[in-house]
Scaffold this active site. Structure first.
Site, PDB file in Angstrom:
ATOM      1  N   LYS A   1       0.796  -1.230   0.000  1.00 27.11           N
ATOM      2  CA  LYS A   1       0.000   0.000   0.000  1.00 27.11           C
ATOM      3  C   LYS A   1       0.830   1.282   0.000  1.00 27.11           C
ATOM      4  O   LYS A   1       0.352   2.329  -0.463  1.00 27.11           O
ATOM      5  CB  LYS A   1      -0.937  -0.002   1.210  1.00 27.11           C
ATOM      6  CG  LYS A   1      -2.088  -0.991   1.144  1.00 27.11           C
ATOM      7  CD  LYS A   1      -3.161  -0.534   0.183  1.00 27.11           C
ATOM      8  CE  LYS A   1      -4.424  -1.376   0.310  1.00 27.11           C
ATOM      9  NZ  LYS A   1      -5.497  -0.908  -0.573  1.00 27.11           N
TER      10      LYS A   1
ATOM     11  N   SER B   1      -8.739  -0.495   6.688  1.00 25.49           N
ATOM     12  CA  SER B   1      -8.702  -1.427   7.820  1.00 25.49           C
ATOM     13  C   SER B   1      -7.303  -1.505   8.411  1.00 25.49           C
ATOM     14  O   SER B   1      -7.112  -2.112   9.459  1.00 25.49           O
ATOM     15  CB  SER B   1      -9.149  -2.824   7.376  1.00 25.49           C
ATOM     16  OG  SER B   1      -8.231  -3.363   6.440  1.00 25.49           O
TER      17      SER B   1
ATOM     18  N   ASP C   1     -16.874 -10.760  -3.820  1.00 27.00           N
ATOM     19  CA  ASP C   1     -17.600  -9.719  -4.545  1.00 27.00           C
ATOM     20  C   ASP C   1     -17.078  -9.515  -5.966  1.00 27.00           C
ATOM     21  O   ASP C   1     -17.861  -9.282  -6.893  1.00 27.00           O
ATOM     22  CB  ASP C   1     -17.556  -8.394  -3.773  1.00 27.00           C
ATOM     23  CG  ASP C   1     -16.143  -7.958  -3.430  1.00 27.00           C
ATOM     24  OD1 ASP C   1     -15.487  -8.671  -2.651  1.00 27.00           O
ATOM     25  OD2 ASP C   1     -15.688  -6.916  -3.926  1.00 27.00           O
TER      26      ASP C   1
END
Length: 316
Positions: free
Chosen positions: A51, A76, A208
């Site tokens: 990240k 998160s 998803d």
């Protein structure tokens, strides 16, 4: 659309700030899966996960006025730490929205990088809406965790570095949460290694992206309950899905137990610590989910941010 040139530009921006992470190999792993496997170890990246690449690239693109006012993010844990560190390096402030059940080590690290942490209930609150309101109220710039072209371009440098180092690949396995890492990596990998199979990996409880690809449009599920907290996303990003819909070949699903097995393999055989999300792509490979016998396989180990107590709890 995101372009390969965007990823190349991001690589130049993050050079000297982000680590060029090692590529690991294992004879045991090669023999087990019947292929030559190259593991891109982003657990050795700054803040312990990929990240930082996207966050630093995005922050480096802000104007002087935006930097003077500060930045906000929601996450998160790993994007939270990444934005907090990138903001600190840029000399600006950050406020980060995190779920109240986020891993304590990730919350502590985010605060340690100088961020103000605001919490919410991930099962009842809309984090994107809460964060946008927070940014508006504070007058700061919101840097989303994945649905942002500069963030995706930064994440794409993972695949750029991997293929530059080891050469063309037959397949690349990438963990999918919101889809930013995959979108960036697929953009870079398909440009550098024509014919490569881009394979996304999701926790079975958080499928998803798999459902969305099957439906041909974004599908929202309930907030997933999985040990892979970095992939507990209810719906793919709008921008990321548009890219992944074009560039992904397949999405494989792994159970929490298969992720635990991969974490244990990484610890015992590779001598490294991976968080659950960071081990999910390796889990798919170890579980035999990759069909067609690709000869040269890249695997993104996306992060290693897991505390000792949680690591022992998961594997004990």
């Amino acid at each position: 659309m995101l372009t390969f040139e965007d990823v190349q530009a991001a690589a130049k921006r993050i050079e000297g700030a982000a680590h060029r992470t090692p590529v690991l190999t294992s004879r045991t792993l090669n023999e087990r899966v019947g292929a030559e496997v190259f593991l891109k170890a982003e657990n050795f990246q700054r803040i312990g996960a990929f990240k930082f690449r996207g966050a630093f690239n995005a922050v480096s693109r802000l104007s002087t006025d935006q930097l003077a006012r500060g930045v906000a993010a929601y996450s998160s844990g790993n994007h939270a730490q990444a934005v907090a560190l990138a903001a600190s390096l840029a000399g600006t402030s950050s406020v980060i929205l995190m779920p109240d059940d986020a891993p304590p080590t990730k919350v502590a690290a985010t605060r340690g990088y100088g961020a103000e942490v605001v919490t919410y209930d991930r099962y009842t609150g809309d984090r994107a809406a809460i964060a946008q309101q927070l940014a508006t109220d504070r007058g700061v710039t919101l840097i989303p965790p994945y649905d942002h072209y500069d963030v995706m371009a930064g994440q794409g440098t993972v695949a750029l570095e991997l293929i530059e180092e080891v050469g063309p690949l037959s397949a690349l396995l990438v963990p999918i949460g919101g889809g930013g890492l995959m979108a960036g990596c697929a953009t870079a990998a398909t440009a550098l290694s024509p014919g490569i199979r881009m394979i996304g990996v999701e926790p079975a409880a958080g499928d998803d992206t798999a459902r969305s690809l099957a439906a041909g449009e974004r599908v929202e599920i309930g907030v997933p309950r999985t040990i892979a907290d970095g992939q507990a996303i209810p719906i793919p990003g709008e921008l990321t899905f548009a890219i992944n819909q074009q560039l992904l070949d397949s999405v494989e699903l792994v159970s929490d137990d298969e992720i635990r097995t991969a974490m244990a393999f990484a610890f015992e055989r590779l001598k490294i610590v991976l968080e659950p999300s960071g081990a999910s792509a390796l889990a798919a490979l170890l579980a035999g989910r990759i069909q067609g016998r690709p000869e040269r396989i890249g695997v993104v180990l996306s992060g290693g941010n897991v505390g000792l107590e949680r690591f022992l709890e998961l594997l004990g």
